[in-house]
Each structure stands twice: as structure tokens, then as C-alpha cells.
Design a protein around this motif. Sequence first.
Motif, PDB file in Angstrom:
ATOM      1  N   ARG A 122      23.018  63.227 -47.281  1.00 52.85           N
ATOM      2  CA  ARG A 122      22.835  64.395 -46.418  1.00 52.85           C
ATOM      3  C   ARG A 122      21.935  65.457 -47.050  1.00 52.85           C
ATOM      4  O   ARG A 122      21.814  66.566 -46.527  1.00 52.85           O
ATOM      5  CB  ARG A 122      24.190  65.030 -46.076  1.00 52.85           C
ATOM      6  CG  ARG A 122      25.246  64.050 -45.593  1.00 52.85           C
ATOM      7  CD  ARG A 122      24.840  63.328 -44.333  1.00 52.85           C
ATOM      8  NE  ARG A 122      24.712  64.214 -43.184  1.00 52.85           N
ATOM      9  CZ  ARG A 122      24.347  63.779 -41.965  1.00 52.85           C
ATOM     10  NH1 ARG A 122      24.053  62.515 -41.770  1.00 52.85           N
ATOM     11  NH2 ARG A 122      24.260  64.645 -40.975  1.00 52.85           N
ATOM     12  N   TYR A 123      21.326  65.133 -48.170  1.00 53.26           N
ATOM     13  CA  TYR A 123      20.424  66.063 -48.849  1.00 53.26           C
ATOM     14  C   TYR A 123      19.149  65.322 -49.236  1.00 53.26           C
ATOM     15  O   TYR A 123      19.215  64.237 -49.827  1.00 53.26           O
ATOM     16  CB  TYR A 123      21.076  66.650 -50.104  1.00 53.26           C
ATOM     17  CG  TYR A 123      22.296  67.491 -49.830  1.00 53.26           C
ATOM     18  CD1 TYR A 123      22.175  68.846 -49.535  1.00 53.26           C
ATOM     19  CD2 TYR A 123      23.573  66.937 -49.875  1.00 53.26           C
ATOM     20  CE1 TYR A 123      23.293  69.628 -49.287  1.00 53.26           C
ATOM     21  CE2 TYR A 123      24.693  67.705 -49.623  1.00 53.26           C
ATOM     22  CZ  TYR A 123      24.542  69.054 -49.327  1.00 53.26           C
ATOM     23  OH  TYR A 123      25.649  69.821 -49.079  1.00 53.26           O
ATOM     24  N   ARG A 140      15.752  66.687 -39.066  1.00 53.54           N
ATOM     25  CA  ARG A 140      16.232  67.767 -38.200  1.00 53.54           C
ATOM     26  C   ARG A 140      17.158  67.221 -37.108  1.00 53.54           C
ATOM     27  O   ARG A 140      18.184  67.826 -36.791  1.00 53.54           O
ATOM     28  CB  ARG A 140      15.048  68.503 -37.581  1.00 53.54           C
ATOM     29  CG  ARG A 140      14.337  69.450 -38.552  1.00 53.54           C
ATOM     30  CD  ARG A 140      13.171  70.161 -37.872  1.00 53.54           C
ATOM     31  NE  ARG A 140      12.613  71.197 -38.714  1.00 53.54           N
ATOM     32  CZ  ARG A 140      13.029  72.453 -38.765  1.00 53.54           C
ATOM     33  NH1 ARG A 140      14.037  72.836 -38.002  1.00 53.54           N
ATOM     34  NH2 ARG A 140      12.458  73.332 -39.562  1.00 53.54           N
ATOM     35  N   LYS A 143      20.469  66.585 -38.416  1.00 58.60           N
ATOM     36  CA  LYS A 143      21.086  67.782 -39.002  1.00 58.60           C
ATOM     37  C   LYS A 143      21.358  67.600 -40.492  1.00 58.60           C
ATOM     38  O   LYS A 143      22.452  67.901 -41.009  1.00 58.60           O
ATOM     39  CB  LYS A 143      22.369  68.147 -38.251  1.00 58.60           C
ATOM     40  CG  LYS A 143      22.149  68.422 -36.762  1.00 58.60           C
ATOM     41  CD  LYS A 143      23.404  68.926 -36.093  1.00 58.60           C
ATOM     42  CE  LYS A 143      23.213  69.098 -34.587  1.00 58.60           C
ATOM     43  NZ  LYS A 143      22.059  69.948 -34.230  1.00 58.60           N
ATOM     44  N   ASN A 145      20.277  68.366 -44.486  1.00 61.34           N
ATOM     45  CA  ASN A 145      19.662  69.402 -45.312  1.00 61.34           C
ATOM     46  C   ASN A 145      18.472  68.828 -46.073  1.00 61.34           C
ATOM     47  O   ASN A 145      18.567  67.732 -46.644  1.00 61.34           O
ATOM     48  CB  ASN A 145      20.673  69.965 -46.309  1.00 61.34           C
ATOM     49  CG  ASN A 145      21.829  70.659 -45.631  1.00 61.34           C
ATOM     50  OD1 ASN A 145      21.629  71.522 -44.786  1.00 61.34           O
ATOM     51  ND2 ASN A 145      23.042  70.281 -45.990  1.00 61.34           N
ATOM     52  N   TYR A 146      17.379  69.567 -46.101  1.00 59.28           N
ATOM     53  CA  TYR A 146      16.215  69.098 -46.853  1.00 59.28           C
ATOM     54  C   TYR A 146      15.393  70.278 -47.342  1.00 59.28           C
ATOM     55  O   TYR A 146      15.502  71.403 -46.844  1.00 59.28           O
ATOM     56  CB  TYR A 146      15.342  68.173 -45.990  1.00 59.28           C
ATOM     57  CG  TYR A 146      14.573  68.876 -44.897  1.00 59.28           C
ATOM     58  CD1 TYR A 146      13.256  69.308 -45.108  1.00 59.28           C
ATOM     59  CD2 TYR A 146      15.135  69.105 -43.640  1.00 59.28           C
ATOM     60  CE1 TYR A 146      12.552  69.964 -44.103  1.00 59.28           C
ATOM     61  CE2 TYR A 146      14.439  69.749 -42.641  1.00 59.28           C
ATOM     62  CZ  TYR A 146      13.141  70.175 -42.877  1.00 59.28           C
ATOM     63  OH  TYR A 146      12.437  70.817 -41.896  1.00 59.28           O
ATOM     64  N   VAL A 147      14.574  70.012 -48.343  1.00 61.48           N
ATOM     65  CA  VAL A 147      13.634  71.000 -48.866  1.00 61.48           C
ATOM     66  C   VAL A 147      12.313  70.284 -49.122  1.00 61.48           C
ATOM     67  O   VAL A 147      12.303  69.123 -49.563  1.00 61.48           O
ATOM     68  CB  VAL A 147      14.166  71.653 -50.163  1.00 61.48           C
ATOM     69  CG1 VAL A 147      14.451  70.624 -51.238  1.00 61.48           C
ATOM     70  CG2 VAL A 147      13.186  72.697 -50.692  1.00 61.48           C
ATOM     71  N   GLU A 157      12.277  76.516 -42.581  1.00 64.33           N
ATOM     72  CA  GLU A 157      12.233  75.374 -43.489  1.00 64.33           C
ATOM     73  C   GLU A 157      12.361  75.838 -44.940  1.00 64.33           C
ATOM     74  O   GLU A 157      11.682  76.770 -45.370  1.00 64.33           O
ATOM     75  CB  GLU A 157      10.922  74.610 -43.310  1.00 64.33           C
ATOM     76  CG  GLU A 157      10.920  73.242 -43.959  1.00 64.33           C
ATOM     77  CD  GLU A 157       9.779  72.390 -43.436  1.00 64.33           C
ATOM     78  OE1 GLU A 157      10.045  71.460 -42.651  1.00 64.33           O
ATOM     79  OE2 GLU A 157       8.614  72.661 -43.809  1.00 64.33           O
ATOM     80  N   CYS A 158      13.235  75.186 -45.695  1.00 67.76           N
ATOM     81  CA  CYS A 158      13.400  75.482 -47.114  1.00 67.76           C
ATOM     82  C   CYS A 158      12.277  74.818 -47.907  1.00 67.76           C
ATOM     83  O   CYS A 158      11.878  73.688 -47.604  1.00 67.76           O
ATOM     84  CB  CYS A 158      14.750  74.986 -47.612  1.00 67.76           C
ATOM     85  SG  CYS A 158      16.163  75.809 -46.851  1.00 67.76           S
ATOM     86  N   LEU A 304      18.463  73.434 -52.338  1.00 65.66           N
ATOM     87  CA  LEU A 304      19.260  72.557 -51.477  1.00 65.66           C
ATOM     88  C   LEU A 304      20.725  72.971 -51.432  1.00 65.66           C
ATOM     89  O   LEU A 304      21.365  72.962 -50.374  1.00 65.66           O
ATOM     90  CB  LEU A 304      19.163  71.111 -51.967  1.00 65.66           C
ATOM     91  CG  LEU A 304      18.134  70.192 -51.320  1.00 65.66           C
ATOM     92  CD1 LEU A 304      18.227  68.815 -51.937  1.00 65.66           C
ATOM     93  CD2 LEU A 304      18.319  70.110 -49.821  1.00 65.66           C
ATOM     94  N   PRO A 307      23.313  78.020 -50.297  1.00 68.58           N
ATOM     95  CA  PRO A 307      23.084  78.431 -48.893  1.00 68.58           C
ATOM     96  C   PRO A 307      22.391  79.785 -48.773  1.00 68.58           C
ATOM     97  O   PRO A 307      21.830  80.098 -47.723  1.00 68.58           O
ATOM     98  CB  PRO A 307      24.501  78.484 -48.306  1.00 68.58           C
ATOM     99  CG  PRO A 307      25.407  78.656 -49.481  1.00 68.58           C
ATOM    100  CD  PRO A 307      24.749  77.929 -50.611  1.00 68.58           C
ATOM    101  N   ARG A 310      16.561  80.224 -49.802  1.00 65.71           N
ATOM    102  CA  ARG A 310      15.713  79.506 -48.860  1.00 65.71           C
ATOM    103  C   ARG A 310      14.450  78.946 -49.518  1.00 65.71           C
ATOM    104  O   ARG A 310      13.823  78.034 -48.987  1.00 65.71           O
ATOM    105  CB  ARG A 310      15.295  80.432 -47.715  1.00 65.71           C
ATOM    106  CG  ARG A 310      16.443  81.083 -46.969  1.00 65.71           C
ATOM    107  CD  ARG A 310      17.322  80.080 -46.280  1.00 65.71           C
ATOM    108  NE  ARG A 310      16.578  79.256 -45.324  1.00 65.71           N
ATOM    109  CZ  ARG A 310      17.078  78.218 -44.677  1.00 65.71           C
ATOM    110  NH1 ARG A 310      18.316  77.834 -44.910  1.00 65.71           N
ATOM    111  NH2 ARG A 310      16.354  77.548 -43.814  1.00 65.71           N
TER     112      ARG A 310
END
Length: 320
Positions: A122-123, A140, A143, A145-147, A157-158, A304, A307, A310
Motif C-alpha cells: 500500500r506504499y 490513485r 487509493k 499511498n505514493y510519493v 501529490e507527495c 510516505l 501524514p 507532503r
Amino acid sequence: MVTIRDIAKRAGVSVSTASRALNNHPKISQKTRDKIQALADEMGYMPNYNAKNLTNGVSNAIGVVFPPGELSPASNPFYVDILMGINEELRARNGVLSVAIANTMAELTANVESLISQGLIRYFVLLYSKSNDPVIKLLRAQKVNYVVIGDPNADDECYVNNDNQLAGQKAGEYLIHKFETKRTLFVESDPEQGFERKRRMGFQKAMAAAEVPTEVLKLPKQSEFRLDQAVAQFLTTRSTIEGIVTTDDALGLMIYQLLWRQLNRDVPLISFNRNRSNNFLMGESVRFVELYPQSMGAAAVRVLFDPQKRSEMIPFTIER
């Protein structure tokens, strides 16, 4: 091996209470959490992160996505350094790496989809940034999480990046002030990558401000047959060039060797990135824009998992 059952028995609480306390569950009082944690430390308890994450339906791995290409980018020292930074930061978090590499964008997207569905990841860290990227669309939609390492493609976007436009400008100013160059050349290979375009824009800004004539040489993204001969011919017709900037050290090495071996010329050269295992790109007139890729990799993990964070901008330096 000490288990949660051992801690629960010693504390006189249920296994579920001990487990929740060790995971800082808000329904467990702070006093009980402190007591359980103290017992866990005293007894030498080591949590099974894989089991914990699988129970939650998530793997404790980060998926690292390389840009697609026929020539494996995994051999690029810049990416290797980023991986080292990611791995170092992950060790402190008891995490592991899982890598997605493919020749085409379609294959890469399928690879990432498999990591999400089968690996329960999930990362993700993307080692590139491009607009209309199907991998990002997939992340996306899922859903996840990514950077990205590079310029963000959306406001939410991170990302982790350098100030590439400023770096290009400073490289140009360095050429002018240190070597007193009167005519320059900028060499790039993939202007679709935002970082290359911004480096060129910054460099051209410096040249325009100093009223120094400059040219841009755009080379193919991948090596082609007799590419070096074509570049040598180009340089032969530009004998008045007094300073060169290349967007990475692979291009820098090729240009440097052509100037030295075939054209017998010593032209000041600044290369972005630095492969420290490469001792062929060196000399009194060679400089590097050091981007600190290990720091970029470590920063990507921090972004990542925090929270509140960013983005991070990694500073650059120009050095020999």
C-alpha cells in the motif's frame, strides 16, 4: 522467544489487551500501555511485523517503481543510490523493498497492479515523474499511498525533489564566473522528464542574463549505433564552445572522453549527478552538481509515512 501471550500472562491481562497496548490503541489507558510496553522491553519481546501487517491485510513493504525502458534503469548508479537511501530509512521501520521494473509502460502498470493485489503493498515510491502516467492513475484508483521523486503532477501529490531550475542556473553561473566561458553547450537526453527541462531552463536563464551565446544538444534517450561518432562530429563543428553542462554523468563521461580522446580538447564541463565509482570523469576542469540521491531516497520514505509531510526538497552543491 517471548510472545504476546507471555507478556499478557505476566501483566495479568488478556492477550487482546496486551496486543492493543503494544499498538497504542486509544481505548487502552496510557497507564496500561506504559506498563505493557515496560514489560515487553524487560522481557526482550520482538514484534513480528510481517504477521502484524498480514493480520491488517497489508504487507510491510514499499514498492519501488523504476521508469520503463529497454535498458534496465536499475543499473543506473543514481537509482542504486536512491535505493540505498530508501533501504536505510526502511530498516529503522522494519520494512522491506519490493521492486517493479519493466520494458514498457503497460508491463510496468501490470507489475504494480500485481504488487498491490498479491503483495498487499500500500506504499510506493516512483523513481520518475511524468504527466498522464497510467501507474499513477492506478495508484490513485486503488487509493494507495505514493510519493514521486521529481516534480509533482498534481497539487495533492507527495514528492521529493531538488530545485532543478535553480541548479541549472547555478551551474551556468559557475561556468561563467569560474572558467570565464564565452560560448556554452547544454546536453540533454530526455526533455520529457521535467527535471531535465528545468535544468536547461535554469541554465539558459543564466546564459541570457550574462549575454553568453549557448546551444542545446538533444540526444536520444538510449544509446544508438555510432552515437559517439555523431556527437564527435557535432563537437568538431563547435570549436568555439568554452563550457558544457550535461544532465547526467553518463552523458558527461561520453562528452568528456570524446573531447579528450578524439578532439584533444580540454573544455570545462559540469555534470549533474555523480557516480563515485566512475574514475574516468575527472580533471581540473570537471565539476559535478551533487544531488544527494541517498538523501532523496530516505526523504521519500519519511514523506510516505508522515501524514503531516507532503514533500521534501533536497539541497544541491557544485563540487569537484
